[in-house]
Enzyme design. Sequence first.
Site, PDB file in Angstrom:
ATOM      1  N   ASN A  93      83.190  -4.642  76.444  1.00  0.00           N
ATOM      2  CA  ASN A  93      83.668  -4.436  75.383  1.00  0.00           C
ATOM      3  C   ASN A  93      84.791  -3.898  74.946  1.00  0.00           C
ATOM      4  O   ASN A  93      85.542  -3.281  75.018  1.00  0.00           O
ATOM      5  CB  ASN A  93      82.812  -2.690  75.498  1.00  0.00           C
ATOM      6  CG  ASN A  93      81.200  -3.250  75.168  1.00  0.00           C
ATOM      7  OD1 ASN A  93      80.574  -4.035  74.647  1.00  0.00           O
ATOM      8  ND2 ASN A  93      80.350  -1.813  75.314  1.00  0.00           N
ATOM      9  N   ARG A 226      70.200  -9.412  80.654  1.00  0.00           N
ATOM     10  CA  ARG A 226      69.397  -8.381  80.148  1.00  0.00           C
ATOM     11  C   ARG A 226      67.641  -9.437  79.909  1.00  0.00           C
ATOM     12  O   ARG A 226      67.763 -10.110  79.844  1.00  0.00           O
ATOM     13  CB  ARG A 226      69.566  -7.045  78.889  1.00  0.00           C
ATOM     14  CG  ARG A 226      70.771  -6.009  79.494  1.00  0.00           C
ATOM     15  CD  ARG A 226      71.112  -5.059  79.112  1.00  0.00           C
ATOM     16  NE  ARG A 226      72.221  -6.075  78.116  1.00  0.00           N
ATOM     17  CZ  ARG A 226      72.716  -5.757  76.726  1.00  0.00           C
ATOM     18  NH1 ARG A 226      73.423  -4.429  76.813  1.00  0.00           N
ATOM     19  NH2 ARG A 226      73.774  -6.245  76.103  1.00  0.00           N
TER      20      ARG A 226
END
Length: 655
Positions: A93, A226
Amino acid sequence: MKNRITLLFLLILSLHHLNAQSLEKKWSKTAFSKDAAFLASEEAVRIAENVLLYQKSNGGWGKNIAMQKVLSAQEKKEITASKNNLKETTIDNNATVQELTFLANVYRYHPNESYCAAFLKGLGFLLEAQYENGGWPQFYPLQNNYSSHITYNDDAMANVLFLLKKIMDERETFPVKIPSETMSKIEYSFSKGIEIILKTQYKQNGKLTIWCAQHDEFSLFPAKARAYEFPSLSGKESATLVLLLMSLEKPSAEVINAVEHAVKWFKQNKVTGFKEAIVSGDKKLIADGTAPPIWGRFYDLETNRIFVSDRDGIRKSSYDDIGFERRNGYAWYTYEPAEVLKKYDQWKKKFVKTIPDKNYYVVSKDGSGDFESIQHAVDQCRSFPDERITLFIKKGTYHQKVKIRQWNTNITIIGEDRDATVITFDDYFDKADRGRNSTFFTSTFSVEANDIVLENLTIRNTAGDVGQAVALSITSDRVAVVNCSLTGNQDTLYLGNEGKIYIKDSYVEGTTDYIFGGATAYFENCVLHSKKDSYITAPSTPQGSRFGFVFNNCRLTAAEEVSKIYLGRPWRSFAKSVFLNSELPAATATEGWHNWNKKEAEENAFFAEFSNSGKGAKPDLRVKWAHQLSRKEEKKYTKQNILKTEINSNWYENL
């Protein structure tokens, strides 16, 4: 009632998340600001002090922190106390990259040495976090989960490389003065980063495509993150990687090839006639004939079909098949490849050469020729040309495998200088790992086409003494090797099939069976150098062939420690190998030839000599089943008899 409470909870959670995201996005925008008035302001200084405060003791920063927030005394105390909590330091990020960018920009207007020190410390964190293979994990120190993969996700690694490139490009004008030693580390780090990007570009049925969001740090294969982030081709992250490659001022042939294939993939896998839209607070993909192209976030690795998934980790084909939270809480489609296509045509004009159709091409590693890669040059030649095509290879070491395929006939490949024009690779049997026939996949240079001439080249297999490892493989007809150096260990030169091959004025070295195969081959004025006690030739001549391997006016040499070399042994029972008028070293085995423990080969193989010289020429002591040719028998071993063919019978005469 229970469902209503759940929906309300999800709504509150979503609003909280959106508010946090808003603050983080505001910081990300602020971090990259180029507004001189703002950067020179006291507000920028205040935020810079926060950035220093949040920097961890290893030099990195955590993610999703709104650095512009006004901090209370208690918050500052807690942040200071957590400086040694290194589980949070990351490049995810935009973390660390945006803080470093902001500090450098503020330092230009406020030359506070603490900003400089923090920047260099943060830079050190990035350099230390990089894997030896060139990739970066998402978090460093490493965590025992998917974040240890090489992470292109959310452009994390690309952002690091763009920062390093900016530092290299600006150098003396970059706000922070970078020590020369650190600059060298940055340059090396950047080159390794580009190298791993090229290595991880996914091949689908042998063709380059794009990249996955994560690649395993060891195998380099696409990897899962994920539950809803499967190994897949990523439209979003790949676009940024291609833009990075396109930003290079002097792209290599490999970089150009990577961009060309990625662009082709983007063009072939765009979605047209649809757009993303919010309908009654819910994200939908709706039909719209005027919509610009859009790309999926995840594509199947083999079929290129777009898919989505929910937190349950089950792949679905449509938004309608996943829940509201994941449908609206994740970016499943992207417009980012459009920026690649927008810039591509101009980039192509600058870097992709349009090669005219001609009969003479130059290959040069420095880009001054028509091609930088020998294989690329071969691939661009006309198939089955009526006129001979010449590829002139300028000096340099070309670390690549080259294959002249069956349709690339009538080509001459000539080096500028035999010793300085080097083609090298390091495949070997176990590395090829293709089963019992792995030997034949190890060649540095393979000739499968007829009417080929190789001249003034060094062709090497540098795998070392690790078993079968071919330097040059020839499995076709009417092939000449002139003034070349062929180096390796076991199985250096493979002369397969039943073609006619002429090897002249060349050097061949190896350990065991370093000249082997079933072709008819005439060696003239060559040097054969044995590097260990073993066998020179291992012919597999087909039954009925008049000639196998014939050596005329050759000189055999041996390494100093070598004491016993055999002229040959029969790989197949009808093997033929003849040495004429050649100089044999003292290390030549008295018996001359070996039967490979095949008694039947003594009846069918034909191993012979005529008028050899040197300390190893002992015709009276050879094995009884070998032959010493009479002068009359020797007369049939002429170049013409051995090499003539039904098609172009005198093909070898002008070489």
